[in-house]
Design an enzyme around this catalytic site. Structure first.
Site, short mmCIF file in Angstrom:
data_model
loop_
_atom_site.label_atom_id
_atom_site.label_comp_id
_atom_site.label_asym_id
_atom_site.label_seq_id
_atom_site.Cartn_x
_atom_site.Cartn_y
_atom_site.Cartn_z
N SER A 148 11.20 -17.15 32.72
CA SER A 148 10.78 -17.57 34.12
C SER A 148 11.32 -16.69 34.96
O SER A 148 12.70 -16.24 34.66
CB SER A 148 10.80 -19.10 34.28
OG SER A 148 11.17 -19.23 35.67
N TYR A 161 15.00 -27.18 34.74
CA TYR A 161 14.11 -26.19 34.16
C TYR A 161 14.77 -24.71 34.38
O TYR A 161 14.71 -23.78 33.50
CB TYR A 161 12.84 -25.97 35.34
CG TYR A 161 11.89 -25.05 34.84
CD1 TYR A 161 11.78 -23.72 35.23
CD2 TYR A 161 10.69 -25.70 34.20
CE1 TYR A 161 10.50 -23.15 34.99
CE2 TYR A 161 9.63 -24.82 33.89
CZ TYR A 161 9.76 -23.66 34.49
OH TYR A 161 8.50 -22.67 34.07
C1 GCO Z 1 8.63 -24.09 40.48
C2 GCO Z 1 7.63 -23.32 39.45
C3 GCO Z 1 8.41 -22.11 38.64
C4 GCO Z 1 7.32 -21.34 37.94
C5 GCO Z 1 7.73 -20.31 37.34
C6 GCO Z 1 8.32 -19.03 37.92
O1 GCO Z 1 8.61 -25.14 40.45
O2 GCO Z 1 9.24 -23.01 41.08
O3 GCO Z 1 7.14 -24.18 38.43
O4 GCO Z 1 9.36 -22.88 37.92
O5 GCO Z 1 6.49 -22.31 37.22
O6 GCO Z 1 8.72 -20.73 36.30
O7 GCO Z 1 8.77 -18.39 36.99
#
Ligand code: GCO
Length: 257
Positions: A148, A161
Site C-alpha cells: 500500500s 493497516y
Molecule cells: C485509507 C485507504 C488506503 C488505501 C490504500 C492506499 O484509509 O487511507 O484505505 O489505505 O486503501 O492502502 O495505498
C-alpha cells in the site's frame, strides 16, 4: 525467450487470496487471461462462487477454496486439500486484507490484532505453506504480496493497516532473502488510492476525493484493473531476476510532494 513467452502463464496455477471481489478478482482475471489456472479464495462461499462462476463463464479454469487466511489451521488444511487433489501452486498473490479507520487512542488491542492478523500474518502463513511446496518441487515459484502507499507513508486513523502494510514490505524482502535461492521471486505491489468497496466511504467523501485527485499526479483514483499489468509481470518469467521489490501503482502519488 521470445517476448510473447515472457508474459505467458499457460500451465501455471495461481492462488489469489481475497479474490471474490475488488483488487483480488481483477488480478485473478488478468492472470487467467494470461493463461493461468486459478484458485480463488475468500471467507464467504456465496461471494466466491459468484466470482468463480463469472470467470468460468469467460472460459477460464477456476476452482475456489473457502478459508480464512488469518486462521493458521484453516490455511494448513486448505493446502493439505490442494496436496490431496494434486494441485501445485506456482503463483501466490497474498491480497486478502481489511481496513479499520479509527484513532489509535480509541482502538482496542483486539481490533489492532485483527488487522495485523488478516493483513500481515496471513501473508506469512499462506506464503510459508506455498513456499514449502515450491521448494520441495524444485521448480521455483512466484509470490506477490499486496502492500500500500502506507507501506511508505502514514495517514492518521489507519495505524494497524499502516503497520501491517509496512510489515508487508519487509516480509517481502525476508521472503526474497530466504527463498530467492530456490528460484522463488517474492515481490509486492503497492496500490495507490483505488476505487474499491473498502474505499467507498473515501471516494464518496468530497473533501477526501478532492485531496486524492489533487495529490495524485495522474489526477484520478486508480481502478482495480490498473494493477493487472503489474500482477502479470511479477507472476511471469519476465520478472525472473526481480526479487524483494515493491512496485507502486499509484498514479505517481509517492513520487511527488
Ligand atoms: C485509507 C485507504 C488506503 C488505501 C490504500 C492506499 O484509509 O487511507 O484505505 O489505505 O486503501 O492502502 O495505498
Amino acid at each position: 525467450m521470445s517476448a510473447s513467452k515472457l508474459f505467458d502463464l499457460k500451465g501455471k496455477t495461481a492462488l489469489v487470496t481475497g479474490s471474490s471481489g475488488g483488487l483480488g478478482l481483477s488480478m485473478a482475471r488478468g492472470l487467467a487471461e494470461a493463461g493461468a489456472a486459478l484458485i480463488l479464495n475468500g471467507r464467504n462461499a456465496d461471494k466466491l462462487s459468484a466470482a468463480a462462476g463469472e470467470l468460468i463463464g469467460a472460459g477460464h479454469n477456476v476452482r475456489s477454496s473457502v478459508f480464512d487466511v488469518a486462521d493458521d489451521a484453516a490455511v494448513q488444511s486448505a493446502f493439505a486439500q490442494f496436496d490431496a487433489d494434486g494441485i501445485a501452486i506456482d503463483i501466490l498473490i497474498n491480497n486478502a486484507g481489511i481496513q479499520l479507520r479509527k484513532p489509535m487512542v480509541d482502538l482496542t488491542t483486539a481490533e489492532w490484532q485483527k488487522v495485523l492478523d488478516t493483513n500481515l500474518t496471513s501473508a506469512f502463513q499462506v506464503g510459508r505453506e506455498a513456499a514449502k511446496r515450491m521448494i520441495a518441487r524444485g521448480q521455483g515459484g512466484k509470490i506477490i504480496n499486496i502492500g500500500s502507499l502506507t507501506s511508505e507513508l502514514a495517514r492518521a486513523t489507519v495505524a494497524p493497516y499502516t503497520a501491517a502494510k509496512g510489515g508487508i514490505k519487509m516480509l517481502t524482502r525476508s521472503m526474497a532473502a530466504e527463498w530467492a535461492v530456490h528460484n522463488i521471486q517474492a515481490n509486492a505491489i503497492g496500490p495507490g488510492y483505488i476505487i474499491t468497496e473498502m474505499n467507498k466511504a473515501l471516494v464518496e467523501d468530497p473533501k477526501f476525493d478532492a485531496w486524492v485527485r489533487g495529490r495524485t499526479p495522474s489526477g484520478r483514483w486508480g481502478t482495480p484493473d490498473d494493477l493487472i499489468g503489474t500482477a502479470i509481470f511479477l507472476a511471469s518469467p519476465a520478472s525472473a531476476y526481480v526479487n524483494g521489490q515493491i512496485l507502486y501503482v499509484d498514479g505517481g502519488m509517492l513520487a511527488v510532494l
